[in-house]
Design a protein around this motif. Structure first.
Motif, PDB file in Angstrom:
ATOM      1  N   GLU A   1       3.680  15.041  20.775  1.00 35.22           N
ATOM      2  CA  GLU A   1       3.829  13.582  20.727  1.00 35.22           C
ATOM      3  C   GLU A   1       3.467  12.965  22.076  1.00 35.22           C
ATOM      4  N   GLU A   2       3.962  13.561  23.152  1.00 36.42           N
ATOM      5  CA  GLU A   2       3.656  13.056  24.490  1.00 36.42           C
ATOM      6  C   GLU A   2       2.156  13.138  24.760  1.00 36.42           C
ATOM      7  N   LEU A   3       1.532  14.213  24.295  1.00 35.78           N
ATOM      8  CA  LEU A   3       0.088  14.372  24.471  1.00 35.78           C
ATOM      9  C   LEU A   3      -0.663  13.285  23.705  1.00 35.78           C
ATOM     10  N   LYS A   4      -0.197  12.991  22.485  1.00 38.27           N
ATOM     11  CA  LYS A   4      -0.829  11.919  21.710  1.00 38.27           C
ATOM     12  C   LYS A   4      -0.673  10.584  22.434  1.00 38.27           C
ATOM     13  N   ILE A   5       0.536  10.334  22.963  1.00 42.85           N
ATOM     14  CA  ILE A   5       0.786   9.085  23.682  1.00 42.85           C
ATOM     15  C   ILE A   5      -0.094   9.017  24.923  1.00 42.85           C
ATOM     16  N   ALA A   6      -0.187  10.144  25.638  1.00 43.06           N
ATOM     17  CA  ALA A   6      -1.020  10.175  26.848  1.00 43.06           C
ATOM     18  C   ALA A   6      -2.484   9.936  26.503  1.00 43.06           C
ATOM     19  N   ARG A   7      -2.961  10.538  25.413  1.00 38.90           N
ATOM     20  CA  ARG A   7      -4.352  10.316  25.000  1.00 38.90           C
ATOM     21  C   ARG A   7      -4.566   8.857  24.630  1.00 38.90           C
ATOM     22  N   SER A   8      -3.587   8.293  23.929  1.00 38.08           N
ATOM     23  CA  SER A   8      -3.684   6.883  23.543  1.00 38.08           C
ATOM     24  C   SER A   8      -3.758   5.994  24.787  1.00 38.08           C
ATOM     25  N   LYS A   9      -2.882   6.280  25.758  1.00 33.64           N
ATOM     26  CA  LYS A   9      -2.898   5.491  26.994  1.00 33.64           C
ATOM     27  C   LYS A   9      -4.209   5.691  27.743  1.00 33.64           C
ATOM     28  N   ALA A  10      -4.702   6.919  27.758  1.00 31.82           N
ATOM     29  CA  ALA A  10      -5.981   7.184  28.433  1.00 31.82           C
ATOM     30  C   ALA A  10      -7.101   6.401  27.757  1.00 31.82           C
ATOM     31  N   ASN A  11      -7.096   6.377  26.421  1.00 35.15           N
ATOM     32  CA  ASN A  11      -8.121   5.607  25.700  1.00 35.15           C
ATOM     33  C   ASN A  11      -7.990   4.118  26.007  1.00 35.15           C
ATOM     34  N   GLU A  12      -6.744   3.630  26.101  1.00 33.35           N
ATOM     35  CA  GLU A  12      -6.537   2.223  26.442  1.00 33.35           C
ATOM     36  C   GLU A  12      -7.061   1.933  27.848  1.00 33.35           C
ATOM     37  N   ILE A  13      -6.783   2.845  28.772  1.00 35.55           N
ATOM     38  CA  ILE A  13      -7.251   2.661  30.156  1.00 35.55           C
ATOM     39  C   ILE A  13      -8.771   2.664  30.200  1.00 35.55           C
ATOM     40  N   ILE A  14      -9.381   3.588  29.448  1.00 38.34           N
ATOM     41  CA  ILE A  14     -10.843   3.656  29.415  1.00 38.34           C
ATOM     42  C   ILE A  14     -11.418   2.370  28.811  1.00 38.34           C
ATOM     43  N   GLU A  15     -10.803   1.908  27.732  1.00 41.30           N
ATOM     44  CA  GLU A  15     -11.267   0.671  27.092  1.00 41.30           C
ATOM     45  C   GLU A  15     -11.110  -0.503  28.050  1.00 41.30           C
ATOM     46  N   SER A  16      -9.979  -0.540  28.751  1.00 45.03           N
ATOM     47  CA  SER A  16      -9.753  -1.603  29.735  1.00 45.03           C
ATOM     48  C   SER A  16     -10.803  -1.539  30.842  1.00 45.03           C
TER      49      SER A  16
END
Length: 156
Positions: free
Chosen positions: A63-78
């Motif tokens: 779950e933490e890995l999924k959250i981290a990937r999601s945040k990483a994707n958000e950061i990349i999109e930003s």
């Protein structure tokens, strides 16, 4: 010796041995066995609990890995959005700078055109004065006057 008396002595010895064993030897052995069984049961329970804990930890890590990937994707999109904003801003600044440069050049062209017109006016007025001077110096003759006016018109 009597066989019955020997047998009775052996029975009494055996009974004493059994009583002694049951009273003094068997309880510590039984306690050690029960302690051993309890420790084995606790070890098995701890192993089961650790397996459950491991499964929960793996699930939480996923779950933490999924959250981290999601945040990483958000950061990349930003970052992509910010890059696009920077590019758009630079493009707008370049357009504004081009417009400013064009305005400066247009102003220079207008100033040069005005200066050329002024110079032309000065030359025309000089030619007019020269032509008038030539007309006045000569005698007033319509044919000569017409020739001078034609020459002045040709110069303009």
């Amino acid at each position: 010796m009597n066989l019955n008396l020997t047998f009775l002595g052996q029975m009494i010895s055996f009974a004493i041995l059994v009583i002694f064993t049951l009273k003094f030897i068997w309880p510590p052995i039984n306690a050690a066995i029960e302690e051993r069984q309890r420790k084995i049961a606790e070890g098995l329970a701890a192993a089961d609990n650790s397996q459950k804990t491991l499964a929960e930890a793996e699930e939480k890590a996923n779950e933490e890995l999924k959250i981290a990937r999601s945040k990483a994707n958000e950061i990349i999109e930003s970052a992509h959005q910010r890059a696009n904003q920077i590019i758009e801003s630079a493009k707008n600044e370049a357009i504004e700078e081009g417009a400013r440069q064009k305005a400066i050049i247009d102003a220079d062209i207008a100033a040069s055109a005005n200066k050329a017109r002024e110079d032309l006016r000065k030359q025309v007025s000089q030619l007019a004065v020269n032509g008038a001077e030539k007309l006045i110096r000569r005698e007033i003759n319509p044919e000569t006057h017409k020739a001078l006016l034609d020459e002045l018109a040709a110069q303009l």
